[in-house]
Scaffold this motif. Structure first.
Motif, PDB file in Angstrom:
ATOM      1  N   ALA A 255      -3.620   7.526   2.715  1.00  0.00           N
ATOM      2  CA  ALA A 255      -4.376   6.639   1.834  1.00  0.00           C
ATOM      3  C   ALA A 255      -4.823   7.367   0.577  1.00  0.00           C
ATOM      4  O   ALA A 255      -4.766   6.815  -0.528  1.00  0.00           O
ATOM      5  CB  ALA A 255      -5.579   6.071   2.571  1.00  0.00           C
TER       6      ALA A 255
ATOM      7  N   THR B  83      -1.834   7.831  -1.773  1.00  0.00           N
ATOM      8  CA  THR B  83      -1.465   6.566  -2.398  1.00  0.00           C
ATOM      9  C   THR B  83      -2.409   6.228  -3.538  1.00  0.00           C
ATOM     10  O   THR B  83      -1.969   5.883  -4.644  1.00  0.00           O
ATOM     11  CB  THR B  83      -1.474   5.439  -1.351  1.00  0.00           C
ATOM     12  OG1 THR B  83      -0.577   5.783  -0.301  1.00  0.00           O
ATOM     13  CG2 THR B  83      -1.062   4.121  -1.961  1.00  0.00           C
TER      14      THR B  83
ATOM     15  N   TYR C 254      -1.363   6.109  -7.645  1.00  0.00           N
ATOM     16  CA  TYR C 254      -1.567   4.903  -8.450  1.00  0.00           C
ATOM     17  C   TYR C 254      -2.572   5.122  -9.575  1.00  0.00           C
ATOM     18  O   TYR C 254      -2.406   4.607 -10.677  1.00  0.00           O
ATOM     19  CB  TYR C 254      -1.989   3.732  -7.568  1.00  0.00           C
ATOM     20  CG  TYR C 254      -0.819   3.041  -6.936  1.00  0.00           C
ATOM     21  CD1 TYR C 254       0.183   2.479  -7.711  1.00  0.00           C
ATOM     22  CD2 TYR C 254      -0.695   2.958  -5.566  1.00  0.00           C
ATOM     23  CE1 TYR C 254       1.268   1.863  -7.133  1.00  0.00           C
ATOM     24  CE2 TYR C 254       0.383   2.338  -4.981  1.00  0.00           C
ATOM     25  CZ  TYR C 254       1.358   1.784  -5.779  1.00  0.00           C
ATOM     26  OH  TYR C 254       2.434   1.176  -5.211  1.00  0.00           O
TER      27      TYR C 254
ATOM     28  N   TYR D 273       5.562  11.608  -7.659  1.00  0.00           N
ATOM     29  CA  TYR D 273       6.083  10.732  -6.609  1.00  0.00           C
ATOM     30  C   TYR D 273       6.945  11.524  -5.624  1.00  0.00           C
ATOM     31  O   TYR D 273       6.848  11.309  -4.410  1.00  0.00           O
ATOM     32  CB  TYR D 273       6.903   9.596  -7.213  1.00  0.00           C
ATOM     33  CG  TYR D 273       7.646   8.809  -6.168  1.00  0.00           C
ATOM     34  CD1 TYR D 273       6.974   7.920  -5.345  1.00  0.00           C
ATOM     35  CD2 TYR D 273       9.008   8.984  -5.970  1.00  0.00           C
ATOM     36  CE1 TYR D 273       7.639   7.212  -4.360  1.00  0.00           C
ATOM     37  CE2 TYR D 273       9.683   8.275  -4.990  1.00  0.00           C
ATOM     38  CZ  TYR D 273       8.987   7.398  -4.192  1.00  0.00           C
ATOM     39  OH  TYR D 273       9.655   6.721  -3.227  1.00  0.00           O
TER      40      TYR D 273
ATOM     41  N   LEU E  11       2.865   8.525   0.471  1.00  0.00           N
ATOM     42  CA  LEU E  11       2.747   7.265  -0.253  1.00  0.00           C
ATOM     43  C   LEU E  11       3.312   6.114   0.565  1.00  0.00           C
ATOM     44  O   LEU E  11       2.673   5.074   0.714  1.00  0.00           O
ATOM     45  CB  LEU E  11       3.470   7.354  -1.603  1.00  0.00           C
ATOM     46  CG  LEU E  11       3.503   6.078  -2.427  1.00  0.00           C
ATOM     47  CD1 LEU E  11       2.120   5.782  -2.979  1.00  0.00           C
ATOM     48  CD2 LEU E  11       4.490   6.192  -3.554  1.00  0.00           C
ATOM     49  N   LEU E  12       4.479   6.303   1.129  1.00  0.00           N
ATOM     50  CA  LEU E  12       5.089   5.237   1.919  1.00  0.00           C
ATOM     51  C   LEU E  12       4.312   4.958   3.201  1.00  0.00           C
ATOM     52  O   LEU E  12       4.151   3.805   3.604  1.00  0.00           O
ATOM     53  CB  LEU E  12       6.541   5.581   2.233  1.00  0.00           C
ATOM     54  CG  LEU E  12       7.469   5.606   1.023  1.00  0.00           C
ATOM     55  CD1 LEU E  12       8.858   6.049   1.420  1.00  0.00           C
ATOM     56  CD2 LEU E  12       7.506   4.257   0.346  1.00  0.00           C
ATOM     57  N   SER E  13       3.811   5.992   3.851  1.00  0.00           N
ATOM     58  CA  SER E  13       3.030   5.746   5.062  1.00  0.00           C
ATOM     59  C   SER E  13       1.675   5.144   4.720  1.00  0.00           C
ATOM     60  O   SER E  13       1.132   4.370   5.507  1.00  0.00           O
ATOM     61  CB  SER E  13       2.870   7.026   5.875  1.00  0.00           C
ATOM     62  OG  SER E  13       2.139   7.983   5.141  1.00  0.00           O
ATOM     63  N   GLY E  14       1.128   5.457   3.551  1.00  0.00           N
ATOM     64  CA  GLY E  14      -0.132   4.852   3.133  1.00  0.00           C
ATOM     65  C   GLY E  14       0.032   3.388   2.767  1.00  0.00           C
ATOM     66  O   GLY E  14      -0.857   2.569   2.998  1.00  0.00           O
ATOM     67  N   LEU E  15       1.164   3.043   2.187  1.00  0.00           N
ATOM     68  CA  LEU E  15       1.403   1.655   1.827  1.00  0.00           C
ATOM     69  C   LEU E  15       1.687   0.781   3.046  1.00  0.00           C
ATOM     70  O   LEU E  15       1.382  -0.400   3.060  1.00  0.00           O
ATOM     71  CB  LEU E  15       2.571   1.556   0.847  1.00  0.00           C
ATOM     72  CG  LEU E  15       2.310   2.075  -0.564  1.00  0.00           C
ATOM     73  CD1 LEU E  15       3.602   2.056  -1.362  1.00  0.00           C
ATOM     74  CD2 LEU E  15       1.262   1.251  -1.249  1.00  0.00           C
ATOM     75  N   THR E  16       2.290   1.363   4.060  1.00  0.00           N
ATOM     76  CA  THR E  16       2.675   0.581   5.233  1.00  0.00           C
ATOM     77  C   THR E  16       1.712   0.779   6.406  1.00  0.00           C
ATOM     78  O   THR E  16       2.004   0.308   7.505  1.00  0.00           O
ATOM     79  CB  THR E  16       4.094   0.961   5.689  1.00  0.00           C
ATOM     80  OG1 THR E  16       4.122   2.355   5.988  1.00  0.00           O
ATOM     81  CG2 THR E  16       5.117   0.630   4.620  1.00  0.00           C
TER      82      THR E  16
END
Length: 117
Positions: A36, A39, A43, A100, A107-112
């Motif tokens: 989190a 991420t 952003y 990135y 980032l991907l695990s925080g988004l999902t």
């Protein structure tokens, strides 16, 4: 994001005097919140890096302006230097692409994180 397991709560080091053991907090809480935090950091960095209006209003001299404001200077009154704009846009995207690439997995695990039950 999944809640912290019940066994971790007493181990966070919050005692009767509300003193925090930062080492324990760092070892237990930070790995759980890392996706989190990465991420939000990516952003926010993207928003700050691409900021246009606020730096345009707040800066007075051209040497204090940000990179997106410098890209506007490549446009002339009667013509546009397209190769210079393309080269400078490519150079300005390099830091964000590197950021990135470094934090891609978090980032991907925080988004999902909140997607599955």
């Amino acid at each position: 994001m999944q809640p912290a397991p019940a066994l971790l709560d007493p181990n966070f080091g919050l005692g009767a005097g509300f003193g925090v053991d930062w080492g324990t907090l760092w070892r237990l809480a930070f790995p759980l919140t890392r996706p989190a935090l990465v991420t939000v950091t990516i952003y926010n960095a993207l928003g700050i890096w691409n900021g246009f209006l606020l730096p345009l209003v707040l800066t007075q001299s051209p040497d204090q302006r940000t990179i997106p404001l410098a890209l506007v200077n490549f446009q002339g009154q009667f013509g546009v230097n397209t190769p210079a704009i393309a080269a400078s846009v490519t150079l300005t995207t390099i830091p964000i692409v590197l950021l990135y690439a470094i934090g891609r997995r978090q980032l991907l695990s925080g988004l999902t994180a909140g997607f599955s039950k």
